[in-house]
Design a protein around this motif. Structure first.
Motif, mmCIF file in Angstrom:
data_model
loop_
_atom_site.group_PDB
_atom_site.id
_atom_site.type_symbol
_atom_site.label_atom_id
_atom_site.label_comp_id
_atom_site.label_asym_id
_atom_site.label_seq_id
_atom_site.Cartn_x
_atom_site.Cartn_y
_atom_site.Cartn_z
ATOM 1 N N ALA A 97 80.555 104.861 -68.893
ATOM 2 C CA ALA A 97 79.451 105.783 -69.299
ATOM 3 C C ALA A 97 79.745 106.726 -70.550
ATOM 4 N N ARG A 98 81.011 107.260 -70.510
ATOM 5 C CA ARG A 98 81.734 107.916 -71.575
ATOM 6 C C ARG A 98 81.610 106.906 -72.921
ATOM 7 N N ALA A 99 82.120 105.447 -72.782
ATOM 8 C CA ALA A 99 82.123 104.694 -73.903
ATOM 9 C C ALA A 99 80.508 104.176 -74.518
ATOM 10 N N THR A 100 79.588 104.072 -73.585
ATOM 11 C CA THR A 100 78.430 103.868 -74.027
ATOM 12 C C THR A 100 77.197 104.899 -74.077
ATOM 13 N N GLY A 101 77.385 106.063 -73.773
ATOM 14 C CA GLY A 101 76.612 107.078 -73.554
ATOM 15 C C GLY A 101 75.364 106.931 -72.515
ATOM 16 N N LEU A 102 75.568 105.953 -71.821
ATOM 17 C CA LEU A 102 74.735 105.719 -70.628
ATOM 18 C C LEU A 102 74.930 106.371 -69.351
ATOM 19 N N PRO A 103 74.040 106.890 -68.641
ATOM 20 C CA PRO A 103 74.149 107.657 -67.502
ATOM 21 C C PRO A 103 74.502 106.898 -66.360
ATOM 22 N N ILE A 104 75.294 107.543 -65.451
ATOM 23 C CA ILE A 104 75.460 106.664 -64.069
ATOM 24 C C ILE A 104 74.576 107.054 -63.091
ATOM 25 N N ILE A 105 74.501 106.135 -62.164
ATOM 26 C CA ILE A 105 73.634 106.413 -60.877
ATOM 27 C C ILE A 105 74.537 106.365 -59.757
ATOM 28 N N VAL A 106 74.694 107.627 -59.345
ATOM 29 C CA VAL A 106 75.469 107.618 -58.231
ATOM 30 C C VAL A 106 75.320 107.506 -56.676
ATOM 31 N N HIS A 107 75.937 106.672 -55.900
ATOM 32 C CA HIS A 107 75.635 106.670 -54.466
ATOM 33 C C HIS A 107 76.820 107.446 -53.915
ATOM 34 N N THR A 108 76.320 108.122 -52.939
ATOM 35 C CA THR A 108 77.379 108.910 -51.984
ATOM 36 C C THR A 108 77.152 109.409 -50.658
ATOM 37 N N PHE A 120 79.701 112.853 -69.983
ATOM 38 C CA PHE A 120 78.841 111.843 -69.651
ATOM 39 C C PHE A 120 77.831 112.261 -68.612
ATOM 40 N N SER A 121 76.830 111.810 -68.503
ATOM 41 C CA SER A 121 75.621 112.099 -67.543
ATOM 42 C C SER A 121 75.440 111.225 -66.522
ATOM 43 N N GLY A 122 74.536 111.672 -65.579
ATOM 44 C CA GLY A 122 74.277 110.907 -64.405
ATOM 45 C C GLY A 122 73.313 111.480 -63.476
ATOM 46 N N VAL A 123 72.950 110.757 -62.386
ATOM 47 C CA VAL A 123 72.038 111.404 -61.263
ATOM 48 C C VAL A 123 72.730 110.989 -59.819
ATOM 49 N N ILE A 124 72.461 111.896 -59.039
ATOM 50 C CA ILE A 124 72.818 111.829 -57.692
ATOM 51 C C ILE A 124 71.677 111.069 -57.017
ATOM 52 N N HIS A 125 71.797 109.664 -56.764
ATOM 53 C CA HIS A 125 70.671 109.130 -56.282
ATOM 54 C C HIS A 125 70.286 109.299 -54.770
ATOM 55 N N CYS A 126 69.174 109.257 -54.384
ATOM 56 C CA CYS A 126 68.508 109.341 -52.784
ATOM 57 C C CYS A 126 69.664 110.355 -52.205
ATOM 58 N N PHE A 127 69.348 111.504 -52.900
ATOM 59 C CA PHE A 127 70.149 112.679 -52.465
ATOM 60 C C PHE A 127 69.801 113.433 -50.906
#
Length: 258
Positions: free
Chosen positions: A118-129, A149-156
């Motif tokens: 994500a840092r290298a590409t500038g694309l966000p990550i989709i996080v499953h936790t 980098f950016s991202g989203v906590i999915h299915c929170f």
């Protein structure tokens, strides 16, 4: 106009009638869908669907359940796979301590590889936790310390404290059909207070069909039902919530605007 920020159009239950699924989504106002990959063997098909459908985009990534089987997938492999005009995010990735289908150390290594990509590409990550909030937050904090980098906590489905942590890190939070379930009172309380400019909605189809579709395979059309429930919960119009979450989708997944 609605955006389903997380669905699996190439999974069993959707792929066998994919065109009909897409048509039903469009008929209910779904104008954007993010087709999520969970293992390397899916990448080609997930991307191909996005190549053929103008309102569908793709991700490449490794679900934490698959970490043991994907020890060869490092940041470089993710960066290479993401170099495609229809790939707009990385994941889903993260930690799942509820099922522990993969070794926790392997999950963490894979998660960090996605952060590096994500840092290298500038694309966000989709996080499953799942059952891993503390370690998820710790890894995100550590990795963000190496570069933004950016991202989203999915299915929170997490706690209010974890929501505040994610927001403080600059992440978005995505709400699924779980929010419509009768036993989701804690989640409803958190979802009602999330800032509108950091909110996404999703189906996680073919999983987690919202009320009134419980017991059926989920599909992107059902994001309209989640949006209606969530708007009522928050005291907003459906139009306001739909416009804001669709705008947030295209802000986070900026490559969709190209």
């Amino acid at each position: 106009m609605l955006a389903d920020s997380h669905c699996h159009l190439n999974h069993k239950g959707l792929v066998d009638e994919q065109q009909a699924v897409l048509a039903r989504a469009r008929a209910r106002g779904v104008a954007a869908m993010l087709n999520i990959s969970t293992r390397q063997s899916e990448w080609a098909d997930v991307v191909a669907t996005a190549e053929h459908e103008a309102d569908v985009w793709a991700t490449v990534g490794v679900h934490p359940h698959e970490a043991d089987a994907h020890r060869h997938i490092d940041a470089e492999a993710l960066i290479e796979a993401a170099d495609h005009p229809r790939v707009v995010g990385l994941g889903e990735c993260g930690l799942d301590y509820y099922y522990d289908h993969s070794d926790r150390a392997a999950q963490a290594i894979s998660f960090r590889a996605h952060c590096a990509a994500a840092r290298a590409t500038g694309l966000p990550i989709i996080v499953h936790t799942r059952d891993a909030e503390e370690d998820t937050a710790a890894i995100l904090c550590d990795e963000l310390g190496k570069g933004a980098f950016s991202g989203v906590i999915h299915c929170f489905t997490g706690t209010s404290a974890f929501a505040h942590q994610a927001l403080a890190l600059g992440f978005y939070i995505s709400i699924s059909g779980i929010v419509t379930f009768k036993n989701a009172r804690d989640l409803q309380a958190v979802a009602a207070r999330l800032p509108l400019d950091r909110l996404l909605i999703e189906t996680d189809a073919p999983f987690l069909a919202p009320v009134p579709h419980r017991g059926r395979p989920g599909e992107p059309a059902f994001v309209a039902d989640t949006a209606a429930f969530l708007a009522d919960l928050r005291g907003e119009t459906v139009e306001t919530l739909a416009q804001a979450t669709a705008g947030n989708f295209h802000t986070l997944f900026a490559k969709t605007r190209a």
